[in-house]
Each structure stands twice: as structure tokens, then as C-alpha cells.
Design an enzyme around this catalytic site. Sequence first.
Site, short mmCIF file in Angstrom:
data_model
loop_
_atom_site.label_atom_id
_atom_site.label_comp_id
_atom_site.label_asym_id
_atom_site.label_seq_id
_atom_site.Cartn_x
_atom_site.Cartn_y
_atom_site.Cartn_z
CB ALA A 61 -1.10 -0.02 1.21
NE ARG A 99 -2.98 -4.01 -6.70
CZ ARG A 99 -2.22 -4.74 -5.83
NH1 ARG A 99 -1.04 -4.43 -5.33
NH2 ARG A 99 -2.94 -5.82 -5.15
CG ASP A 247 -3.38 -3.52 1.27
OD1 ASP A 247 -3.15 -4.43 1.91
OD2 ASP A 247 -2.98 -2.87 0.06
CG ASN A 257 -2.97 -6.78 5.23
OD1 ASN A 257 -2.29 -5.97 4.52
ND2 ASN A 257 -2.26 -8.01 5.78
CE LYS A 258 -1.88 -9.57 -0.98
NZ LYS A 258 -2.52 -9.37 -2.31
O1 MRU Z 1 -1.18 -7.31 -3.39
P1 MRU Z 1 -0.28 -6.51 -2.57
O2 MRU Z 1 1.21 -7.32 -2.64
O3 MRU Z 1 0.15 -5.13 -2.99
O4 MRU Z 1 -0.73 -6.52 -0.90
C1 MRU Z 1 0.22 -5.94 -0.11
C2 MRU Z 1 -0.43 -5.88 1.39
O5 MRU Z 1 -1.35 -6.58 1.45
C3 MRU Z 1 0.26 -5.61 2.36
O6 MRU Z 1 0.09 -6.34 3.47
C4 MRU Z 1 -0.17 -4.33 2.77
O7 MRU Z 1 -0.26 -3.47 1.63
C5 MRU Z 1 0.72 -3.32 3.77
S1 MRU Z 1 2.35 -2.95 2.80
C6 MRU Z 1 3.16 -2.14 4.00
#
Ligand code: MRU
Length: 354
Positions: A61, A99, A247, A257-258
Site C-alpha cells: 500500500a 489498483r 491496505d 489486508n492481503k
Molecule cells: O497485493 P499487494 O502485494 O500490494 O498487497 C500488499 C499487502 O496486502 C500488504 O500487507 C499491505 O499493503 C501493507 S504493506 C506495508
Amino acid sequence: MSEPVSPSHRNRAIGTVAMRWHGDRLDLLDQRVLPAEESWLSHHDASSVASSIRDMVVRGAPAIGISAGYGVALAALQSSSNGWREAIEEAMTELAESRPTAVNLFWALRQMRNVLDACSTRGQAAERLAKTAIRLHEDDLSANLAMAEHALGVMDQTAPFAVLTHCNTGALATGGYGTALGVVRHLHEKKLLTQVYADETRPWLQGSRLTAWELAREGIPVTLNADSAAAAIMAQGEVKWVIVGADRITANGDVANKIGTYSLAVLARYHKVKFMVVAPASTVDMELASGRDIPIEQREGRELLQVQGVPIAPPGIDVYNPVFDVTPANLIDAIVTERGVVYEPGVSGMKGLF
Ligand code: MRU
């Protein structure tokens, strides 16, 4: 105009660098090909930055937001004296469509928009937007260092312990040092970390390809595990905290989050393991009441159907691939930001800090 600007803070080692601003171009470490290759891609315009965000050359993010800021700066530099404002606005629209889930992207574009609105010439816009993008980058690094300090204040420091993390939240995903992985780095610096279990993070493998790489090259003890091993690891009792990034965090403390983060929070509660979310204020979206309002990105089925081009599922099968999930606030023990900590987050705690 070719010496890279990389923020340096208190001469502290901040780990890997994922973005380099050269004044007239942005270089991004291509995260799609790590750890096999360390390859840098140069970007001279906003469109190519938007493509690199969409295709996950750069991801995470805060790093998405910072890259978008540099993308706007490139649009200003590339614009001509006729129609410069419209060209920069078009670039912002394209970047905003790259995104949908990480609010840091829209937050960064709003900062850039505020600066643009106050500019009256193309030259002024080019200079001020570049300065603002650099500031966003530096501020993110400062926020990460502050969050790591706050996070340690929340933890019992009487004996070293293990933690478990998900996805990649390190220097690769931020302006440097990392959010959740910044806390891991700080625990290691303070000799409080026995080891970090890194979920491999299916399907894009941010954990195995990026987190394991980032930590191993700095000598931080990391053990890679399949996502499905998390419950068994927690049952062993060595892991005291699950530490993840975010995120988007809504006004009631829900956290996107992921994908897989929500299941970890459920497992952590069952096993009496504490659950911490570490994210800068730029990840907080007080305009959304709850996690139900967060747009969740769906990515192409290919991410599950293939591994590096090799088929691992029958051709033509239907795929469901949401790449984020929402962890309800009541499963979270602490949200750590650079402004401080929200314990057992809810509407009033969030309002107090934001
Ligand atoms: O799809 P991504 O790799 O952009 O997803 C990233 C994540 O979900 C991270 O955990 C989140 O962005 C925090 S990064 C400091």
C-alpha cells in the site's frame, strides 16, 4: 539529474530499497521476478508508472502511493506549456485506476492534487510536485521508524519471542524499513526476536519471494511456512504476536489486508496469540464506516492456475481470486500508527487518533 534521491534517516540501516527517484525518472525494483532476478525498470512518464502498479512491479500500500506521487511528478515534467494542467489531471485519473483497495494510492493523489491546485505555471507545478513526491517518500520512512518504536511499547519485552507475519510489508512495500516488517526489524535490532515465521502468501507468494528474501539478506532469522501451517505453528506456543500491515483501515477499526489475514486473526484469537496491525495514517480511511464498504480487488485466475507459467489446475476451471480480505476490528488487539496506538480498536478509539 541522475543521482538517486533516497531518504536517509538518522543514519539508521533501513534495509532494502524498492524505488529510486532520479529527478527525471523513477526506477522500480521489479518485484515480479524476485528473488530470481534483481532487475530495475525505469519510468519516464505517469502511464508507465500506472502500468507498473497494476502489474505489481511495485506493490504494497505505501509503496503504491509513493510511486503514484512520483508518477504525477513525471506527468508534470513531461507536460508542455499548453494544456499542462489537463495533462497532469489525466495522469492522476490513470494512476487512480491502477489498483482499487489500498487507500494510500488515493491519499497520495489527493496530496498531489492539493499542490497542483495551488500552482499557476507549468514550471511551478513540475518543481513543487516533484518536491511533494519526495516528501511523501521521506515521510513514509519516518512513519515506519516511529511505528516500530510504538509497537515495541505494546509488547512484553521480558524475553525474546517469535512472531508470524503475512504478505510482504517490508522495505519493498513502503518508503523503506517497513510497517509490520519494520517492527520485526526493530525487534531483531533489540535482540527480542527468536524468529519470524513468514506465511508464503498464496497465490502471489509475497511471503516466500519477497519477505523471506528481504529478511534473509539482512540476517534476520526467518522460517518460511505454507499458509495452512499457521494454526499448527500457533499451537506450539512460541509465537506471541501475529504482526501484519494493512491496505485500508475504516472508521470502526476494520482492516483490509492481503487475503488470508482474516483467517490468521481468527486463529490467533483461538490460540490466545496477540494480533497487531501496523500501518501509517495514510492507510486510514475515516470516510468509510466499516470494512463492508472497502472495494476488494479481484485479480485474474491465472494467479491460481499457474506457477511461473506452469499449469497447476485443469484448464478452463472457474477461479475465485479476491486478493484482500477484511479482518473485523474485534479480532485485533492493537492498531499501531505513527500517531500512536489504538488498543482494541473501535469507533471511539479510531476517532480519538484520527
Ligand atoms: O497485493 P499487494 O502485494 O500490494 O498487497 C500488499 C499487502 O496486502 C500488504 O500487507 C499491505 O499493503 C501493507 S504493506 C506495508
